[in-house]
Motif scaffolding. Structure first.
Motif, mmCIF file in Angstrom:
data_model
loop_
_atom_site.group_PDB
_atom_site.id
_atom_site.type_symbol
_atom_site.label_atom_id
_atom_site.label_comp_id
_atom_site.label_asym_id
_atom_site.label_seq_id
_atom_site.Cartn_x
_atom_site.Cartn_y
_atom_site.Cartn_z
ATOM 1 N N ALA A 95 -43.228 25.680 -0.862
ATOM 2 C CA ALA A 95 -42.646 24.696 0.047
ATOM 3 C C ALA A 95 -43.622 23.563 0.337
ATOM 4 C CB ALA A 95 -42.226 25.371 1.350
ATOM 5 N N GLY A 96 -44.932 23.872 0.342
ATOM 6 C CA GLY A 96 -45.926 22.829 0.581
ATOM 7 C C GLY A 96 -45.902 21.758 -0.491
ATOM 8 N N ILE A 97 -45.659 22.145 -1.741
ATOM 9 C CA ILE A 97 -45.582 21.174 -2.840
ATOM 10 C C ILE A 97 -44.363 20.270 -2.662
ATOM 11 C CG2 ILE A 97 -45.378 20.930 -5.349
ATOM 12 C CD1 ILE A 97 -46.715 23.645 -5.626
ATOM 13 N N ILE A 98 -43.266 20.861 -2.199
ATOM 14 C CA ILE A 98 -42.062 20.071 -1.947
ATOM 15 C C ILE A 98 -42.315 19.055 -0.840
ATOM 16 C CG2 ILE A 98 -39.655 20.199 -1.202
ATOM 17 C CD1 ILE A 98 -39.578 23.030 -2.422
ATOM 18 N N ALA A 99 -43.037 19.478 0.201
ATOM 19 C CA ALA A 99 -43.360 18.577 1.306
ATOM 20 C C ALA A 99 -44.182 17.386 0.820
ATOM 21 C CB ALA A 99 -44.114 19.333 2.395
ATOM 22 N N CYS A 100 -45.137 17.640 -0.063
ATOM 23 C CA CYS A 100 -45.946 16.540 -0.611
ATOM 24 C C CYS A 100 -45.098 15.562 -1.414
ATOM 25 C CB CYS A 100 -47.071 17.103 -1.473
ATOM 26 S SG CYS A 100 -48.315 18.056 -0.564
ATOM 27 N N ALA A 101 -44.116 16.085 -2.143
ATOM 28 C CA ALA A 101 -43.240 15.219 -2.937
ATOM 29 C C ALA A 101 -42.373 14.337 -2.056
ATOM 30 C CB ALA A 101 -42.367 16.072 -3.853
ATOM 31 N N LEU A 102 -42.098 14.793 -0.847
ATOM 32 C CA LEU A 102 -41.226 14.032 0.050
ATOM 33 C C LEU A 102 -41.958 12.936 0.823
ATOM 34 C CD1 LEU A 102 -39.017 16.884 1.537
ATOM 35 C CD2 LEU A 102 -38.259 15.034 0.046
ATOM 36 N N GLN A 103 -43.266 12.877 0.694
ATOM 37 C CA GLN A 103 -44.013 11.870 1.447
ATOM 38 C C GLN A 103 -43.586 10.451 1.088
ATOM 39 O OE1 GLN A 103 -48.215 12.572 0.970
ATOM 40 N NE2 GLN A 103 -48.096 14.654 1.794
ATOM 41 N N GLN A 104 -43.304 10.213 -0.183
ATOM 42 C CA GLN A 104 -42.927 8.879 -0.638
ATOM 43 C C GLN A 104 -41.443 8.793 -1.005
ATOM 44 O OE1 GLN A 104 -45.121 6.489 -0.356
ATOM 45 N NE2 GLN A 104 -46.801 7.897 0.161
ATOM 46 N N ASN A 105 -40.692 9.837 -0.736
ATOM 47 C CA ASN A 105 -39.273 9.830 -1.086
ATOM 48 C C ASN A 105 -38.490 8.901 -0.160
ATOM 49 O OD1 ASN A 105 -36.362 11.061 -0.729
ATOM 50 N ND2 ASN A 105 -37.105 11.799 -2.697
ATOM 51 N N THR A 106 -37.584 8.125 -0.725
ATOM 52 C CA THR A 106 -36.828 7.149 0.062
ATOM 53 C C THR A 106 -35.323 7.362 -0.024
ATOM 54 O OG1 THR A 106 -36.840 5.599 -1.808
ATOM 55 C CG2 THR A 106 -38.612 5.387 -0.191
ATOM 56 N N SER A 107 -34.885 8.526 -0.500
ATOM 57 C CA SER A 107 -33.449 8.754 -0.640
ATOM 58 C C SER A 107 -32.945 9.970 0.124
ATOM 59 C CB SER A 107 -33.074 8.888 -2.117
ATOM 60 O OG SER A 107 -33.717 10.013 -2.696
ATOM 61 N N LEU A 108 -33.718 11.063 0.151
ATOM 62 C CA LEU A 108 -33.238 12.307 0.736
ATOM 63 C C LEU A 108 -33.081 12.187 2.254
ATOM 64 C CD1 LEU A 108 -32.560 15.058 -0.625
ATOM 65 C CD2 LEU A 108 -34.659 15.928 0.399
ATOM 66 N N VAL A 109 -31.924 12.608 2.741
ATOM 67 C CA VAL A 109 -31.604 12.559 4.168
ATOM 68 C C VAL A 109 -31.615 13.956 4.785
ATOM 69 C CG1 VAL A 109 -29.829 11.935 5.856
ATOM 70 C CG2 VAL A 109 -30.271 10.436 3.909
ATOM 71 N N SER A 110 -31.209 14.965 4.015
ATOM 72 C CA SER A 110 -31.111 16.325 4.542
ATOM 73 C C SER A 110 -31.747 17.317 3.573
ATOM 74 C CB SER A 110 -29.629 16.690 4.767
ATOM 75 O OG SER A 110 -29.494 18.025 5.187
ATOM 76 N N LEU A 111 -32.580 18.210 4.111
ATOM 77 C CA LEU A 111 -33.242 19.235 3.299
ATOM 78 C C LEU A 111 -33.112 20.587 3.988
ATOM 79 C CD1 LEU A 111 -35.064 20.124 0.932
ATOM 80 C CD2 LEU A 111 -37.039 19.541 2.352
ATOM 81 N N GLY A 112 -32.590 21.566 3.262
ATOM 82 C CA GLY A 112 -32.472 22.922 3.778
ATOM 83 C C GLY A 112 -33.469 23.847 3.136
ATOM 84 N N LEU A 113 -34.372 24.427 3.949
ATOM 85 C CA LEU A 113 -35.403 25.348 3.458
ATOM 86 C C LEU A 113 -35.406 26.635 4.268
ATOM 87 C CD1 LEU A 113 -38.418 22.986 2.705
ATOM 88 C CD2 LEU A 113 -37.506 24.688 1.133
ATOM 89 N N ALA A 114 -34.272 27.020 4.792
ATOM 90 C CA ALA A 114 -34.196 28.223 5.623
ATOM 91 C C ALA A 114 -34.358 29.485 4.781
ATOM 92 C CB ALA A 114 -32.856 28.256 6.356
ATOM 93 N N ASN A 115 -34.908 30.529 5.420
ATOM 94 C CA ASN A 115 -35.012 31.857 4.799
ATOM 95 C C ASN A 115 -35.731 31.806 3.446
ATOM 96 O OD1 ASN A 115 -34.603 34.617 4.495
ATOM 97 N ND2 ASN A 115 -32.565 34.383 3.610
ATOM 98 N N ASN A 116 -36.961 31.294 3.467
ATOM 99 C CA ASN A 116 -37.717 31.140 2.234
ATOM 100 C C ASN A 116 -39.115 31.750 2.297
ATOM 101 O OD1 ASN A 116 -36.502 29.760 -0.122
ATOM 102 N ND2 ASN A 116 -35.947 28.213 1.389
ATOM 103 N N HIS A 117 -39.379 32.617 3.284
ATOM 104 C CA HIS A 117 -40.674 33.295 3.394
ATOM 105 C C HIS A 117 -41.821 32.285 3.531
ATOM 106 C CE1 HIS A 117 -38.853 36.924 0.984
ATOM 107 N NE2 HIS A 117 -38.193 36.664 2.112
#
Length: 275
Positions: free
Chosen positions: A160-182
């Protein structure tokens, strides 16, 4: 003499019969729009194309495709996404609860540069595992029109940390679901920096994971710097106290009244400093 006149009358009657039947035949030939003797091939094509376009325009758009719980293995995923490269009408795709694992994710990432039409993608409950973080980061980079991504229930963990880094410069995603992922506290801390830098994410679901109170202050201090994130869900985390849950899930407008530290914690400084 009487016998000679009779054939003459009969002959006259038979000669007029074709004449009478010829007239309707000629009229039918003239009125037929597709008769090659009366219209050109170009006119025929124009008429047929007009009819075809009329049918196409009246057909509903094929925008939503639900393939949840029906895919047997990753080979079917390969076929689906090879076909989607040539179908730009599908904008919402549900692939949840298929359990195809990371092998099913790879063909999606392979064709992701050609999926600019996809707006909503649901990959929840597919056993993607912790190694999927790198691939999902590449997918987010390539799919610049994607507005909603649901990856709940995939045992992503540290990925999940790698995904967070990818979202730092993302300009399109509005909603992200990461529930129940340990997801533990170590993997959550990169989200603090992402919240500071990302200017488009509105909803982030981190519920039912395994991070604790140590992430409260970094996340709250990051949210003070963000004007777009209005929903942060952290319910169902057994290591998170009730106070932290209340503080992190309150409406954005209530953050001013919370006991937030004026200076970020040491952990927050590490995560928020420029790389």
């Amino acid at each position: 003499a009487s016998h000679l006149s009779t054939p003459i009358k009969t002959s006259t009657s038979t000669s007029t019969t074709p004449t009478r039947t010829t007239t309707p035949t000629t009229t039918s030939t003239v009125d037929s729009p597709y008769n090659p003797h009366t219209t050109s091939n170009a006119d025929n094509n124009t008429s047929l194309n007009s009819s075809s376009s009329s049918v196409t325009s009246s057909a509903p758009d094929f925008a939503r495709l639900d393939l949840s719980r029906i895919i047997k293995d990753y080979k079917q995923v390969v076929c689906i996404f090879e076909a989607m490269r040539w179908n730009a009408s599908i904008t919402h795709l549900d692939l949840s609860f298929n359990m195809f694992g990371i092998h099913g994710l790879l063909p999606i990432c392979k064709v992701s540069p050609d999926l600019g039409h996809l707006i909503n993608l649901d990959l929840s409950s597919n056993k993607l595992g912790r190694d999927c973080g790198v691939y999902l980061a590449g997918l987010l980079e390539n799919m610049t029109s994607l507005r909603s991504l649901n990856i709940d229930g995939n045992q992503i963990g540290e990925g999940a940390g790698i995904i967070a880094c990818a979202l730092q410069q993302n300009t399109s995603l509005v909603s992200l679901g990461l529930a129940n992922n340990h997801i533990t506290s170590d993997a959550i801390l990169p989200f603090a920096k992402m919240i500071v830098m990302n200017k488009t994410l509105v909803s982030l679901d981190l519920s039912s994971n395994y991070f604790g109170d140590e992430v409260e202050m970094p996340l709250l201090n990051a949210m003070r710097c963000n004007n777009t994130l209005t929903r942060l869900c952290v319910l169902g985390n057994p290591n998170l106290s009730d106070r932290s849950i209340v503080n992190l899930t309150l409406p954005k407008s209530s953050l001013v009244g919370l006991p937030i530290m004026e200076e970020p914690t040491e952990e927050a400084n590490v995560m928020l400093e420029d790389e």
